[in-house]
Enzyme design. Structure first.
Site, PDB file in Angstrom:
ATOM      1  N   ALA A   1      18.609-119.211  96.110  1.00 18.92           N
ATOM      2  CA  ALA A   1      19.179-118.105  96.885  1.00 18.92           C
ATOM      3  C   ALA A   1      19.549-117.003  95.899  1.00 18.92           C
ATOM      4  CB  ALA A   1      20.411-118.569  97.661  1.00 18.92           C
ATOM      5  N   LEU A   2      18.775-115.947  95.845  1.00 21.16           N
ATOM      6  CA  LEU A   2      18.915-114.907  94.832  1.00 21.16           C
ATOM      7  C   LEU A   2      20.340-114.366  94.760  1.00 21.16           C
ATOM      8  CD1 LEU A   2      17.529-113.087  92.736  1.00 21.16           C
ATOM      9  CD2 LEU A   2      16.997-111.498  94.592  1.00 21.16           C
ATOM     10  N   ASP A   3      20.937-114.465  93.573  1.00 22.45           N
ATOM     11  CA  ASP A   3      22.289-113.963  93.297  1.00 22.45           C
ATOM     12  C   ASP A   3      23.358-114.572  94.201  1.00 22.45           C
ATOM     13  OD1 ASP A   3      21.484-112.283  91.205  1.00 22.45           O
ATOM     14  OD2 ASP A   3      20.988-110.647  92.574  1.00 22.45           O
ATOM     15  N   GLU A   4      23.071-115.743  94.748  1.00 19.38           N
ATOM     16  CA  GLU A   4      24.035-116.380  95.638  1.00 19.38           C
ATOM     17  C   GLU A   4      24.310-117.825  95.252  1.00 19.38           C
ATOM     18  OE1 GLU A   4      23.062-115.873  99.739  1.00 19.38           O
ATOM     19  OE2 GLU A   4      22.654-113.733  99.546  1.00 19.38           O
TER      20      GLU A   4
END
Length: 288
Positions: free
Chosen positions: A229-232
Site C-alpha cells: 500500500a503505497l506510503d501507507e
C-alpha cells in the site's frame, strides 16, 4: 552491580496472568539486572509486548546458548515469541537514495559520530549524483539506473547487493521510485521509508506549492515500514511543526526537509534498538 554490556530481550504473546513474571523472574534467577523495561498490553486484541534491557549483575558474560535454552522452556507454556539481542551486534543498514541528499547526509553524520550504532555496507541509487558523498565516507556506492522497462532487472541487482552485504535493514532515504510488489514482499518488516506528512492531501508534483495554496498550518513527516500500500505501511514515528501564512513554498519545503531528517533518524534508531513491534498494520514502539 558491575556495569556490563547490555542485552535486549523482546517478547510477545497472548495476554494472560504471569507474562511479566516469566521474564523478570527468569532474569533474576540468571543473576541479571534489569536496567530498563517497557511493556504494553493491547486489550483490544489481547496481545502482550515486552522489551527488557539487562546485564549480568556481576559483570560476567552470559552463556547465550544456555540462556536461550532455559528461557525457551520457561516461555513455552505461554506460547511466547521472543528474541535475545546481543550487545556486540551492530545492525547492517543499507541506504537507498535518488537525488535529494538531506536524509542521506543526516544519517551519514549520525553514523559517523556514533549517534546511530549501525554499519552502512552500501548505498544504492538510481542516479550517480551522490557518489562523491558515499566515497568520502568510504562506503560502496551502486548506481543502478531504472526505467519502466528495466525495473525488474534493476530490482534484481538491488536485491543481489542486499543479500551480498547481509543487510538487516533497508532505508529509503528519499528514494524516489515505487518498489514493485515483489520487492515490497521481500522487504516486509525490514525496510523503512520517509515522506512528507502532507499525504494523502497533496499528492503528486509540488506538494508544498499545493499546501501553500491551501494555507496549511502544519507540516511534518512520516517514517513507516514499506508495504504494497503505497506510503501507507505501518507507521513507526512522525514529526510535525506549525507554520503560518508567512511561509512560502520554498520555506515550507526546507522545514519539511528538517523534519524528514529527524523523523527518519528516529525511526532507524528505534528499529535498530529493537524498540519496534509490528502489530497487524500498525506498530508498538517503546520510547528511549
Amino acid at each position: 552491580m558491575v556495569d556490563n554490556a547490555t542485552y535486549i530481550l523482546t517478547a510477545t504473546c497472548l495476554s494472560r496472568l504471569g507474562t511479566v513474571d516469566v521474564i523478570t523472574h527468569f532474569l533474576y534467577q540468571q543473576g541479571c539486572y534489569i536496567k530498563d523495561m517497557h511493556s504494553f498490553d493491547d486489550t483490544a486484541c489481547q496481545q502482550f509486548f515486552l522489551r527488557a534491557a539487562f546485564c549480568h549483575d556481576k559483570g560476567d558474560a552470559i552463556d547465550v546458548e544456555a540462556f536461550k535454552s532455559q528461557l525457551n522452556e520457561r516461555a513455552k507454556p505461554f506460547n511466547m515469541v521472543w528474541q535475545l539481542h546481543e550487545p556486540d551486534h551492530i545492525p547492517k543498514v543499507l541506504i537507498m537514495v535518488s537525488k535529494y541528499d538531506h536524509c542521506l547526509n543526516d544519517l551519514l553524520y549520525r553514523y559517523r559520530t556514533g549517534h546511530l550504532n549501525i554499519e552502512i555496507p552500501a548505498i544504492i541509487s538510481n542516479h550517480p549524483d551522490l557518489k562523491g558523498l558515499a566515497e568520502w565516507h568510504q562506503i560502496p556506492y551502486y548506481h543502478f539506473p531504472i526505467t519502466a522497462e528495466t525495473k525488474p532487472q534493476q530490482e534484481a541487482k538491488v536485491w543481489e547487493v542486499i543479500q551480498q552485504t547481509q543487510a538487516e535493514l533497508v532505508v529509503l532515504a528519499r528514494y524516489m521510485q515505487v518498489l514493485s510488489s515483489a520487492m515490497c514482499d521481500k522487504l516486509n518488516g525490514w525496510a523503512i521509508n520517509i515522506h512528507h506528512s502532507l499525504l494523502p492531501g497533496f499528492k503528486g508534483a509540488k506538494p508544498y506549492h499545493q499546501a501553500f495554496a491551501k494555507g496549511v498550518k502544519l507540516v511534518g513527516a512520516t517514517a513507516h515500514y514499506v508495504s504494497n500500500a503505497l506510503d501507507e505501511g505501518p507507521i513507526i514515528t512522525q514529526g510535525v511543526e506549525t507554520v503560518d501564512h508567512t511561509h512560502y513554498p520554498a520555506e515550507l519545503a526546507e522545514k519539511g526537509k528538517d523534519i524528514e531528517c529527524l523523523t527518519l533518524a528516529r525511526a532507524v534508531k528505534y528499529h535498530c534498538e529493537n524498540r519496534v513491534f509490528l502489530h497487524h498494520n500498525k506498530t508498538v514502539v517503546f520510547p528511549d
